[in-house]
Design an enzyme around this catalytic site. Structure first.
Site, PDB file in Angstrom:
ATOM      1  N   THR A  43       0.520 -10.115  -6.060  1.00  0.00           N
ATOM      2  CA  THR A  43       1.077 -10.963  -7.115  1.00  0.00           C
ATOM      3  C   THR A  43       0.113 -12.086  -7.483  1.00  0.00           C
ATOM      4  O   THR A  43      -0.135 -12.356  -8.667  1.00  0.00           O
ATOM      5  CB  THR A  43       2.416 -11.593  -6.657  1.00  0.00           C
ATOM      6  OG1 THR A  43       3.370 -10.560  -6.454  1.00  0.00           O
ATOM      7  CG2 THR A  43       2.945 -12.575  -7.695  1.00  0.00           C
ATOM      8  N   GLU A 115      -2.169  -6.338 -24.747  1.00  0.00           N
ATOM      9  CA  GLU A 115      -3.057  -5.590 -23.862  1.00  0.00           C
ATOM     10  C   GLU A 115      -3.062  -4.122 -24.243  1.00  0.00           C
ATOM     11  O   GLU A 115      -2.265  -3.670 -25.063  1.00  0.00           O
ATOM     12  CB  GLU A 115      -2.621  -5.780 -22.399  1.00  0.00           C
ATOM     13  CG  GLU A 115      -2.709  -7.226 -21.943  1.00  0.00           C
ATOM     14  CD  GLU A 115      -2.261  -7.433 -20.507  1.00  0.00           C
ATOM     15  OE1 GLU A 115      -1.724  -6.485 -19.904  1.00  0.00           O
ATOM     16  OE2 GLU A 115      -2.456  -8.535 -19.985  1.00  0.00           O
ATOM     17  N   ASP A 219       0.388  -0.542   3.838  1.00  0.00           N
ATOM     18  CA  ASP A 219       1.155  -0.559   5.094  1.00  0.00           C
ATOM     19  C   ASP A 219       2.595  -0.076   4.917  1.00  0.00           C
ATOM     20  O   ASP A 219       3.096   0.717   5.722  1.00  0.00           O
ATOM     21  CB  ASP A 219       1.163  -1.977   5.683  1.00  0.00           C
ATOM     22  CG  ASP A 219      -0.235  -2.537   5.870  1.00  0.00           C
ATOM     23  OD1 ASP A 219      -1.109  -1.777   6.321  1.00  0.00           O
ATOM     24  OD2 ASP A 219      -0.452  -3.720   5.557  1.00  0.00           O
ATOM     25  N   HIS A 240      -8.560   0.163 -12.751  1.00  0.00           N
ATOM     26  CA  HIS A 240      -8.731  -0.821 -13.827  1.00  0.00           C
ATOM     27  C   HIS A 240     -10.113  -0.624 -14.423  1.00  0.00           C
ATOM     28  O   HIS A 240     -11.104  -0.554 -13.693  1.00  0.00           O
ATOM     29  CB  HIS A 240      -8.577  -2.250 -13.302  1.00  0.00           C
ATOM     30  CG  HIS A 240      -8.341  -3.231 -14.406  1.00  0.00           C
ATOM     31  ND1 HIS A 240      -9.337  -3.619 -15.269  1.00  0.00           N
ATOM     32  CD2 HIS A 240      -7.229  -3.868 -14.824  1.00  0.00           C
ATOM     33  CE1 HIS A 240      -8.839  -4.465 -16.158  1.00  0.00           C
ATOM     34  NE2 HIS A 240      -7.564  -4.631 -15.911  1.00  0.00           N
ATOM     35  N   ARG A 287      -5.210   2.350 -19.969  1.00  0.00           N
ATOM     36  CA  ARG A 287      -6.193   2.201 -18.901  1.00  0.00           C
ATOM     37  C   ARG A 287      -6.821   3.519 -18.461  1.00  0.00           C
ATOM     38  O   ARG A 287      -8.011   3.568 -18.153  1.00  0.00           O
ATOM     39  CB  ARG A 287      -5.529   1.533 -17.687  1.00  0.00           C
ATOM     40  CG  ARG A 287      -5.273   0.069 -17.915  1.00  0.00           C
ATOM     41  CD  ARG A 287      -4.518  -0.547 -16.759  1.00  0.00           C
ATOM     42  NE  ARG A 287      -4.356  -1.980 -16.989  1.00  0.00           N
ATOM     43  CZ  ARG A 287      -3.621  -2.765 -16.237  1.00  0.00           C
ATOM     44  NH1 ARG A 287      -2.954  -2.268 -15.227  1.00  0.00           N
ATOM     45  NH2 ARG A 287      -3.534  -4.061 -16.493  1.00  0.00           N
ATOM     46  N   HIS A 348      -7.003  -0.110  -8.776  1.00  0.00           N
ATOM     47  CA  HIS A 348      -6.238  -1.280  -9.213  1.00  0.00           C
ATOM     48  C   HIS A 348      -4.756  -1.216  -8.873  1.00  0.00           C
ATOM     49  O   HIS A 348      -4.177  -2.189  -8.391  1.00  0.00           O
ATOM     50  CB  HIS A 348      -6.403  -1.440 -10.728  1.00  0.00           C
ATOM     51  CG  HIS A 348      -5.692  -2.623 -11.300  1.00  0.00           C
ATOM     52  ND1 HIS A 348      -5.948  -3.916 -10.895  1.00  0.00           N
ATOM     53  CD2 HIS A 348      -4.734  -2.712 -12.265  1.00  0.00           C
ATOM     54  CE1 HIS A 348      -5.168  -4.749 -11.577  1.00  0.00           C
ATOM     55  NE2 HIS A 348      -4.423  -4.054 -12.401  1.00  0.00           N
ATOM     56  N   ARG A 383       0.677   3.436 -15.469  1.00  0.00           N
ATOM     57  CA  ARG A 383       1.419   2.201 -15.759  1.00  0.00           C
ATOM     58  C   ARG A 383       0.911   1.521 -17.025  1.00  0.00           C
ATOM     59  O   ARG A 383      -0.289   1.349 -17.205  1.00  0.00           O
ATOM     60  CB  ARG A 383       1.277   1.229 -14.576  1.00  0.00           C
ATOM     61  CG  ARG A 383       1.887  -0.135 -14.839  1.00  0.00           C
ATOM     62  CD  ARG A 383       1.780  -1.006 -13.601  1.00  0.00           C
ATOM     63  NE  ARG A 383       0.416  -1.387 -13.300  1.00  0.00           N
ATOM     64  CZ  ARG A 383      -0.156  -2.534 -13.694  1.00  0.00           C
ATOM     65  NH1 ARG A 383       0.523  -3.387 -14.437  1.00  0.00           N
ATOM     66  NH2 ARG A 383      -1.395  -2.815 -13.359  1.00  0.00           N
ATOM     67  N   SER A 388       4.122  -4.247 -14.255  1.00  0.00           N
ATOM     68  CA  SER A 388       4.341  -4.250 -12.802  1.00  0.00           C
ATOM     69  C   SER A 388       5.147  -5.454 -12.337  1.00  0.00           C
ATOM     70  O   SER A 388       6.081  -5.315 -11.534  1.00  0.00           O
ATOM     71  CB  SER A 388       3.006  -4.190 -12.060  1.00  0.00           C
ATOM     72  OG  SER A 388       2.145  -5.210 -12.502  1.00  0.00           O
ATOM     73  N   LEU A 389       4.816  -6.643 -12.810  1.00  0.00           N
ATOM     74  CA  LEU A 389       5.588  -7.830 -12.425  1.00  0.00           C
ATOM     75  C   LEU A 389       7.023  -7.716 -12.938  1.00  0.00           C
ATOM     76  O   LEU A 389       7.973  -8.101 -12.253  1.00  0.00           O
ATOM     77  CB  LEU A 389       4.929  -9.106 -12.970  1.00  0.00           C
ATOM     78  CG  LEU A 389       3.584  -9.505 -12.337  1.00  0.00           C
ATOM     79  CD1 LEU A 389       2.983 -10.702 -13.081  1.00  0.00           C
ATOM     80  CD2 LEU A 389       3.741  -9.831 -10.861  1.00  0.00           C
TER      81      LEU A 389
END
Length: 517
Positions: A43, A115, A219, A240, A287, A348, A383, A388-389
């Site tokens: 983040t 974007e 993880d 990216h 992307r 990315h 994506r 994502s956020l």
């Protein structure tokens, strides 16, 4: 330790969930386990912003949904896309209430960015450090709530399931918490939890060359995989297109997609602006297209990088929008007023991960996943920038809503302690580092932007040798963070390669030359 809710990870996904649960139930406890400092997460490094429809006069939910579906290349879950997009404005209101600040224009309205892949200006941002600002606000809010405990420098080793408890029915998969390693004291203890949330971030370090921080070692996905949760779409690793190229080291600093949205051009060494040759959207293509185009240019030329040209842009406005990027370039002796920025694609974002439903539930009872480690169906094969956020905010809220309605019954179980009898402290750290570098080289060389079945099969053979060596080391050694991270990255690499071999059609961010035959 016993808690009501265990959260593994301290990024936007984990913190949003923790704040909501702690506010709703002041007498219940939330424990957040994070392996580095509390503010160190993917983040923190999210530059671009949050894609949210806020200007209803020019933008619409329908347009945002369409852009997401186009980027996802036919593999998005359309119901999930509509749900996430439509919840965006409400989640933004919460962030504002919690103290997050976003840039506004002279008229006092959000200064919206655009974007690659977006048809309208809809990116809400805070300069070029949006993730950092959201993380700041969420941590500040979490510290105000007495029933949230944050344990920095604590590493979650494995989930506790009924497989660890001999007298329970092993057919019904259920999570009861996690074994956690206190990195400062060297002790391993159990955290029992009614509900466990994996919000552990991404996998970028599996490739070495990445825009992710060093903690992004997959993880949570590896733990869920070992616990037998369903993992899906791991072949869809998003590269990216524009990480700052550093000749002496690994690419890491992200040159935000918003820079191309601002009007920057991509050029090869000869100065040719090459993106119009590959896609009619040129630099504003999604992307996967831009990364594959750069990869093609580099293979044709034999060069190590291409360039991002900002010299024709309004420099005062650029520096105001991207002060951090401008400063970083100067540190590398690149003056963007006159110099082109050397860039290269880097690992990315992972579009796949732990499979969850709309409530964030995994295939293991009492175990939830949120953020980059999860596979929700929003991203499909690729994506859309700055989704994502938004996804993390929406799914943290959905998990919260689900658990509010769920019966909260404390359980008393005799969970066995972590057993490391007969193990010793690994004497040669070089073995771990050597295997890590080998793993990352395999992933870059054989499992990168453009793949082939021959390369993937070679990667499996080489990975199997590393796996056997590391498993032997793990069985005979005392726990260390670097050894556990390497073991997790090997699990993740295995999933990426195997699921790549299973995919027989090129989609979005996945490109295999054998699928063209």
């Amino acid at each position: 330790m016993t808690t009501d809710y265990l959260v593994i990870g301290s990024g936007v996904a984990g913190l949003t969930f923790a704040v909501k649960m702690a506010e709703k139930f002041p007498k219940r406890n939330v424990v957040i386990v994070t392996k580095a400092n509390e503010d160190e997460s993917n983040t923190k490094y999210a530059q671009g912003g949050v894609a949210i429809v806020s200007n209803k006069e020019e933008d619409s939910f329908k347009k945002h949904i369409k852009d997401t579906l186009i980027a996802g290349d036919g593999l998005c879950n359309e119901e999930v896309v509509a749900m996430v997009v439509k919840e965006g404005p409400d989640r933004l209101e919460e962030l504002l209430l919690w103290g997050a600040n976003f840039d506004v224009n002279d008229a006092g309205k959000f200064d919206l960015g655009k974007e690659g892949g977006h048809s309208e200006y809809r990116i809400i941002h805070h300069k070029d450090i949006t993730g950092y600002e959201i993380e700041r606000a969420l941590l500040n809010k979490a510290h105000q709530l007495e029933n949230i405990s944050i344990l920095p420098h604590h590493f979650a080793i494995d989930l506790v399931t009924n497989h660890h408890i001999a007298y329970l029915n092993s057919e019904e998969l259920r999570c009861y918490g996690a074994y956690v390693f206190d990195q400062k004291s060297g002790t391993i203890f159990t955290i029992k939890a009614n509900s466990t949330l994996l919000a552990s971030g991404g996998i970028g370090c599996v490739y070495g060359h990445t825009t992710n921080p060093v903690i992004a070692t997959g993880d949570g996905i590896a733990m869920a995989y070992r616990a037998k949760a369903r993992i899906q779409d791991m072949e869809f690793v998003q590269f990216h297109p524009t990480a700052l190229y550093e000749a002496k080291g690994e690419s890491s600093f992200l040159i935000s997609e918003a820079v191309r949205g601002f009007g920057a051009y991509l050029r090869n060494k000869k100065g040719k602006r090459f993106m119009p040759d590959y896609d009619e959207r040129a630099e504003l293509a999604s992307r996967d297209i831009v990364s594959q185009s750069i990869d093609s240019e580099l293979k044709k030329s034999g060069e190590s990088h291409v360039y991002l040209d900002c010299t024709h842009l309004d420099m005062d406005a650029f520096i105001d929008h991207f002060p951090n990027i401008y400063k970083k370039c100067l540190e590398h002796h690149i003056d963007i007023k006159s110099d082109w920025i050397p860039v290269v694609p880097a690992s990315h974002y992972l579009c796949g991960g732990i499979k969850v439903n709309k409530k964030g539930k995994t295939t293991i009872d009492n175990l939830y996943a949120c953020g980059e480690c999860s596979r929700t169906g929003l991203h499909g094969a690729n994506r859309l920038a700055s989704n994502s956020l938004l996804e993390a905010l929406v799914y943290a809220h959905n998990i919260y809503k689900h658990l509010v309605k769920k019966d909260h019954v404390a359980f008393e179980l005799d969970i066995p302690d972590w057993n490391d009898e007969g193990t010793t402290i690994p004497e040669e750290h070089i073995l771990i580092q050597h295997n890590l570098k080998q793993l990352q080289a395999i992933m870059r060389d054989y499992v990168g932007i453009v793949r082939s079945n021959k390369r993937l099969k070679r990667a499996i053979k080489r990975l199997d040798l590393i796996y056997e060596e590391v498993e032997d080391l793990y069985k005979e050694s005392k726990i260390t963070t670097s050894l556990c991270e390497l073991r997790n990255m090997i699990n993740v690499a295995h999933l990426i390669i195997r699921q790549s071999l299973d995919r027989t059609e090129n989609k979005g961010g996945y490109y295999n030359i054998d699928n063209l035959k």
